[in-house]
Write a protein that holds these residues in place. Sequence first.
Motif, PDB file in Angstrom:
ATOM      1  N   PRO A 169      71.228  -8.686 -25.382  1.00  0.00           N
ATOM      2  CA  PRO A 169      71.797  -7.526 -25.601  1.00  0.00           C
ATOM      3  C   PRO A 169      72.304  -7.198 -27.037  1.00  0.00           C
ATOM      4  N   ASP A 170      72.839  -7.996 -27.698  1.00  0.00           N
ATOM      5  CA  ASP A 170      73.190  -8.006 -29.093  1.00  0.00           C
ATOM      6  C   ASP A 170      72.240  -7.809 -30.018  1.00  0.00           C
ATOM      7  N   ILE A 171      70.878  -8.699 -29.674  1.00  0.00           N
ATOM      8  CA  ILE A 171      69.841  -8.633 -30.962  1.00  0.00           C
ATOM      9  C   ILE A 171      69.329  -7.243 -30.488  1.00  0.00           C
ATOM     10  N   LEU A 172      69.195  -6.415 -29.123  1.00  0.00           N
ATOM     11  CA  LEU A 172      68.704  -5.452 -29.177  1.00  0.00           C
ATOM     12  C   LEU A 172      69.671  -4.186 -29.847  1.00  0.00           C
ATOM     13  N   GLN A 173      70.931  -4.632 -29.602  1.00  0.00           N
ATOM     14  CA  GLN A 173      71.986  -3.918 -30.537  1.00  0.00           C
ATOM     15  C   GLN A 173      71.640  -3.676 -32.058  1.00  0.00           C
ATOM     16  N   LEU A 174      71.165  -4.847 -32.513  1.00  0.00           N
ATOM     17  CA  LEU A 174      70.918  -4.901 -33.949  1.00  0.00           C
ATOM     18  C   LEU A 174      69.707  -4.081 -34.201  1.00  0.00           C
ATOM     19  N   GLU A 175      68.610  -4.129 -33.417  1.00  0.00           N
ATOM     20  CA  GLU A 175      67.325  -3.494 -33.506  1.00  0.00           C
ATOM     21  C   GLU A 175      67.748  -1.920 -33.667  1.00  0.00           C
ATOM     22  N   ARG A 176      68.412  -1.254 -32.771  1.00  0.00           N
ATOM     23  CA  ARG A 176      68.854  -0.089 -32.624  1.00  0.00           C
ATOM     24  C   ARG A 176      69.527   0.365 -33.924  1.00  0.00           C
ATOM     25  N   LYS A 177      70.475  -0.615 -34.486  1.00  0.00           N
ATOM     26  CA  LYS A 177      71.038  -0.316 -35.807  1.00  0.00           C
ATOM     27  C   LYS A 177      70.322  -0.016 -36.862  1.00  0.00           C
ATOM     28  N   LEU A 178      69.130  -0.939 -36.805  1.00  0.00           N
ATOM     29  CA  LEU A 178      68.293  -0.649 -37.851  1.00  0.00           C
ATOM     30  C   LEU A 178      67.608   0.585 -37.879  1.00  0.00           C
ATOM     31  N   GLY A 179      67.528   1.117 -36.587  1.00  0.00           N
ATOM     32  CA  GLY A 179      66.626   2.379 -36.641  1.00  0.00           C
ATOM     33  C   GLY A 179      67.568   3.462 -36.884  1.00  0.00           C
ATOM     34  N   GLU A 180      68.742   3.309 -36.999  1.00  0.00           N
ATOM     35  CA  GLU A 180      69.811   4.373 -37.409  1.00  0.00           C
ATOM     36  C   GLU A 180      69.575   4.995 -38.747  1.00  0.00           C
ATOM     37  N   PRO A 181      69.764   6.259 -39.056  1.00  0.00           N
ATOM     38  CA  PRO A 181      69.966   6.864 -40.455  1.00  0.00           C
ATOM     39  C   PRO A 181      70.526   6.194 -41.363  1.00  0.00           C
ATOM     40  N   VAL A 182      70.557   5.708 -42.327  1.00  0.00           N
ATOM     41  CA  VAL A 182      71.136   5.246 -43.524  1.00  0.00           C
ATOM     42  C   VAL A 182      72.005   6.168 -44.240  1.00  0.00           C
ATOM     43  N   ARG A 183      73.423   5.954 -44.446  1.00  0.00           N
ATOM     44  CA  ARG A 183      74.402   6.655 -44.937  1.00  0.00           C
ATOM     45  C   ARG A 183      74.859   5.917 -46.230  1.00  0.00           C
ATOM     46  N   VAL A 184      74.535   6.278 -47.410  1.00  0.00           N
ATOM     47  CA  VAL A 184      74.904   5.327 -48.494  1.00  0.00           C
ATOM     48  C   VAL A 184      75.542   6.392 -49.653  1.00  0.00           C
ATOM     49  N   HIS A 185      76.123   5.964 -50.584  1.00  0.00           N
ATOM     50  CA  HIS A 185      77.022   6.807 -51.676  1.00  0.00           C
ATOM     51  C   HIS A 185      75.704   7.302 -52.238  1.00  0.00           C
ATOM     52  N   ASN A 186      75.881   8.685 -52.641  1.00  0.00           N
ATOM     53  CA  ASN A 186      75.218   9.559 -53.446  1.00  0.00           C
ATOM     54  C   ASN A 186      73.777   9.770 -52.769  1.00  0.00           C
ATOM     55  N   ASP A 187      73.862   9.585 -51.350  1.00  0.00           N
ATOM     56  CA  ASP A 187      72.419   9.639 -50.618  1.00  0.00           C
ATOM     57  C   ASP A 187      71.993  10.929 -50.584  1.00  0.00           C
ATOM     58  N   ASP A 188      72.566  12.101 -51.071  1.00  0.00           N
ATOM     59  CA  ASP A 188      72.049  13.425 -51.407  1.00  0.00           C
ATOM     60  C   ASP A 188      70.996  13.312 -52.193  1.00  0.00           C
ATOM     61  N   LYS A 189      71.239  12.756 -53.249  1.00  0.00           N
ATOM     62  CA  LYS A 189      70.308  12.733 -54.420  1.00  0.00           C
ATOM     63  C   LYS A 189      69.099  11.808 -53.883  1.00  0.00           C
ATOM     64  N   ILE A 190      69.308  10.710 -53.169  1.00  0.00           N
ATOM     65  CA  ILE A 190      67.994  10.142 -52.950  1.00  0.00           C
ATOM     66  C   ILE A 190      67.261  10.854 -51.803  1.00  0.00           C
ATOM     67  N   ARG A 191      67.890  11.376 -50.865  1.00  0.00           N
ATOM     68  CA  ARG A 191      67.392  12.219 -49.783  1.00  0.00           C
ATOM     69  C   ARG A 191      66.258  13.114 -50.385  1.00  0.00           C
ATOM     70  N   ARG A 192      66.835  13.957 -51.645  1.00  0.00           N
ATOM     71  CA  ARG A 192      65.898  14.827 -52.220  1.00  0.00           C
ATOM     72  C   ARG A 192      64.934  14.320 -52.971  1.00  0.00           C
ATOM     73  N   GLN A 193      65.211  13.164 -53.508  1.00  0.00           N
ATOM     74  CA  GLN A 193      63.889  12.331 -54.066  1.00  0.00           C
ATOM     75  C   GLN A 193      62.866  12.051 -52.993  1.00  0.00           C
ATOM     76  N   LYS A 194      63.344  11.629 -51.705  1.00  0.00           N
ATOM     77  CA  LYS A 194      62.604  11.309 -50.862  1.00  0.00           C
ATOM     78  C   LYS A 194      61.713  12.537 -50.177  1.00  0.00           C
ATOM     79  N   LEU A 195      62.352  13.836 -50.178  1.00  0.00           N
ATOM     80  CA  LEU A 195      61.732  15.137 -49.880  1.00  0.00           C
ATOM     81  C   LEU A 195      60.647  15.262 -50.989  1.00  0.00           C
ATOM     82  N   GLN A 196      61.034  15.049 -52.187  1.00  0.00           N
ATOM     83  CA  GLN A 196      60.071  15.384 -53.109  1.00  0.00           C
ATOM     84  C   GLN A 196      58.709  14.462 -53.006  1.00  0.00           C
ATOM     85  N   GLN A 197      58.814  13.223 -52.637  1.00  0.00           N
ATOM     86  CA  GLN A 197      58.043  12.192 -52.592  1.00  0.00           C
ATOM     87  C   GLN A 197      57.004  12.921 -51.296  1.00  0.00           C
ATOM     88  N   GLN A 198      57.575  12.975 -50.280  1.00  0.00           N
ATOM     89  CA  GLN A 198      56.972  13.510 -49.240  1.00  0.00           C
ATOM     90  C   GLN A 198      56.053  14.599 -49.379  1.00  0.00           C
TER      91      GLN A 198
END
Length: 627
Positions: A169-198
């Motif tokens: 179960p703990d391995i499956l828990q890690l798999e799920r964690k890796l699928g969660e959205p990333v929250r990082v410092h200054n992620d608003d800027k990076i997410r806008r870059q991603k939108l522009q890329q898309q």
Amino acid sequence: MKDSVAEEHLYLGFSHQYRDSIFPLHTSISLFLLSYCDCKLFKIFLVPTGENVDDQFVTKNLLGDLEVHLISRCQLPVVVQSCCLPAVVVKDGKFCRAGLSVVLRHIVQKTYDADPSKKDILELLGFKKTCLKACAEVSQWTRLCEISIPLAVEGFLMASPEHCQTIPPDILQLERKLGEPVRVHNDDKIRRQKLQQQKAGAKDAVPVLGKEATEEGKTVEMHEHPLPSLELSIAFSKLLVQEVSDAVNREAPCIRRTKTSDLPLLDHVFAEGLYFTLADIVLLPCIHQFLVSSKKQGKNLVNLPLISNWYQRVQKVPGVKKAAGKCNMELLQFPELMPAPEEELRDLSSVPHELEEENEDSHFIGGPRPTMTKLMENGIEAKFSPHPCPNWTLDWTNLPSAVSPGEGKMSRDRALRKQQQLNNLVAAVTKLAKPGDVIVDFCSGGGHVGIVLAHMMPSCQVVLIENKELSLMRAKDRSDELGLNNIWFIQANLDYFNGTFNIGVALHACGVATDMVIEHCIKAGAAFVISPCCYGFIQNTVKFKYPRSRKFKEILSYKEHMILCRFADQTAVQLPPERRIIGKQCMGLVDLDRAWAAEERNYSVQVISMEPETCSPKNNMFVGIPA
């Protein structure tokens, strides 16, 4: 490179070898980090769990160019014998660091301090150097990386074939964690870059970092194709010290006007998000062993596409393959896996979120009066025992300045209140202590309690335990100034201290830490003197469920108990008097529940108000004695 770096001794547990890993996996992880950092600053000792271990066998099959020595448990420094391994101690010193995360973070910091050119090593500590800094009891992520995953993999490898058919179960828990959205410092800027890329199309917007990177003079193949996502571009640009192109950095007007809620979420590149950190170092030896074993058993990894892709991605980080080679880790190669269809992820969806059920009730609206009334109707009210020595005080004017809490940067008023708090705890400990006793100051901070006790009771051994290194270093400096010889310093989480002791002390142990200290003392059969704090941070954890006592559990739900905890924090002097009175009553009820829980385990416990009550808004104090 700095030359004057004090040699430190690193002690690692050793039970056995299995394939290309040393068990427990905490030892393999520690050795892998040393190889990755190319760190030779520690004298390394293996501490066998058994009696008969062949020295030549161990060293012959050990890792690369690391020199390792065998030592029995009874030969360990006394302070290390009180700790779980891994542990680090300065040669002939009294300052010990224990527990995987604390030791690994110290290895990283010491490597950088010895050679400041190794900035990539320091980056392992992550943003604001907080990677795996929170203790496992508080942080679910630290617990997963530091405890749950290593234990799950060890259990999986040691299980008989019929018992290791399912993914832990703990391995499956890690798999799920890796699928969660990333929250990082200054992620608003990076997410806008991603939108522009898309919007622009991945092919045109993603910069190609180049096919080759240099790793210690060798040419390393990094990318055969343009990177498939902005997240990968940013992650590997940082690793290769390259700039993301202006094509990505410039934002179109329509991108700037997009609401934050409409921006695309970021995907994981590494374990904690976009950047390679110490968490990846911890997980790699564990996941490697799990994947090797799964492959030998012919398991289909379709249910673990994110872990498999993460495993492949980590191998591309400069230095990882070289470190793995030193550690005899033959890294596997897998084809790129796509996320599995929903029907193939039944196992994953069945893994419960840790503490999900208990913490659903933590978001509530309402005051404490209905809960307090409910308790009163059942004959339960906050009650305090009389103070055993309300006028007792230390002669602060004649004590050395390094003993006084005012030695730091405290204001005069705060230093006076701290002295008053110490009067209460020291008075209670003085009545309990006998010559030769071991007194442990849990959550010691800068050592205000422990240093006073060590100075006032030279016939007792005092141990300071604190997770924050800087606080403990300040305490050691004060101790050195006083020339104290009856004091040890242990930087560790509470769970990594397993020594015997007679009295446990804690001044303003925050939230669940109070219950952790009480539990530690009860297991050791030790008396305790504790002043709680931060009631609002109390919540159910892996080890502790609230209410604590049978009587309170029969009457209150978890939600109702949390109401008491939240309002117990409302005792600040600037609040209206009526609210402070209610806050004090809530404090008394929460601590009464704790006291009754200890009494159910054959303890006699008093809940006392410190004198004067103005010494702190959190002025409750437990005195518990084993029956």
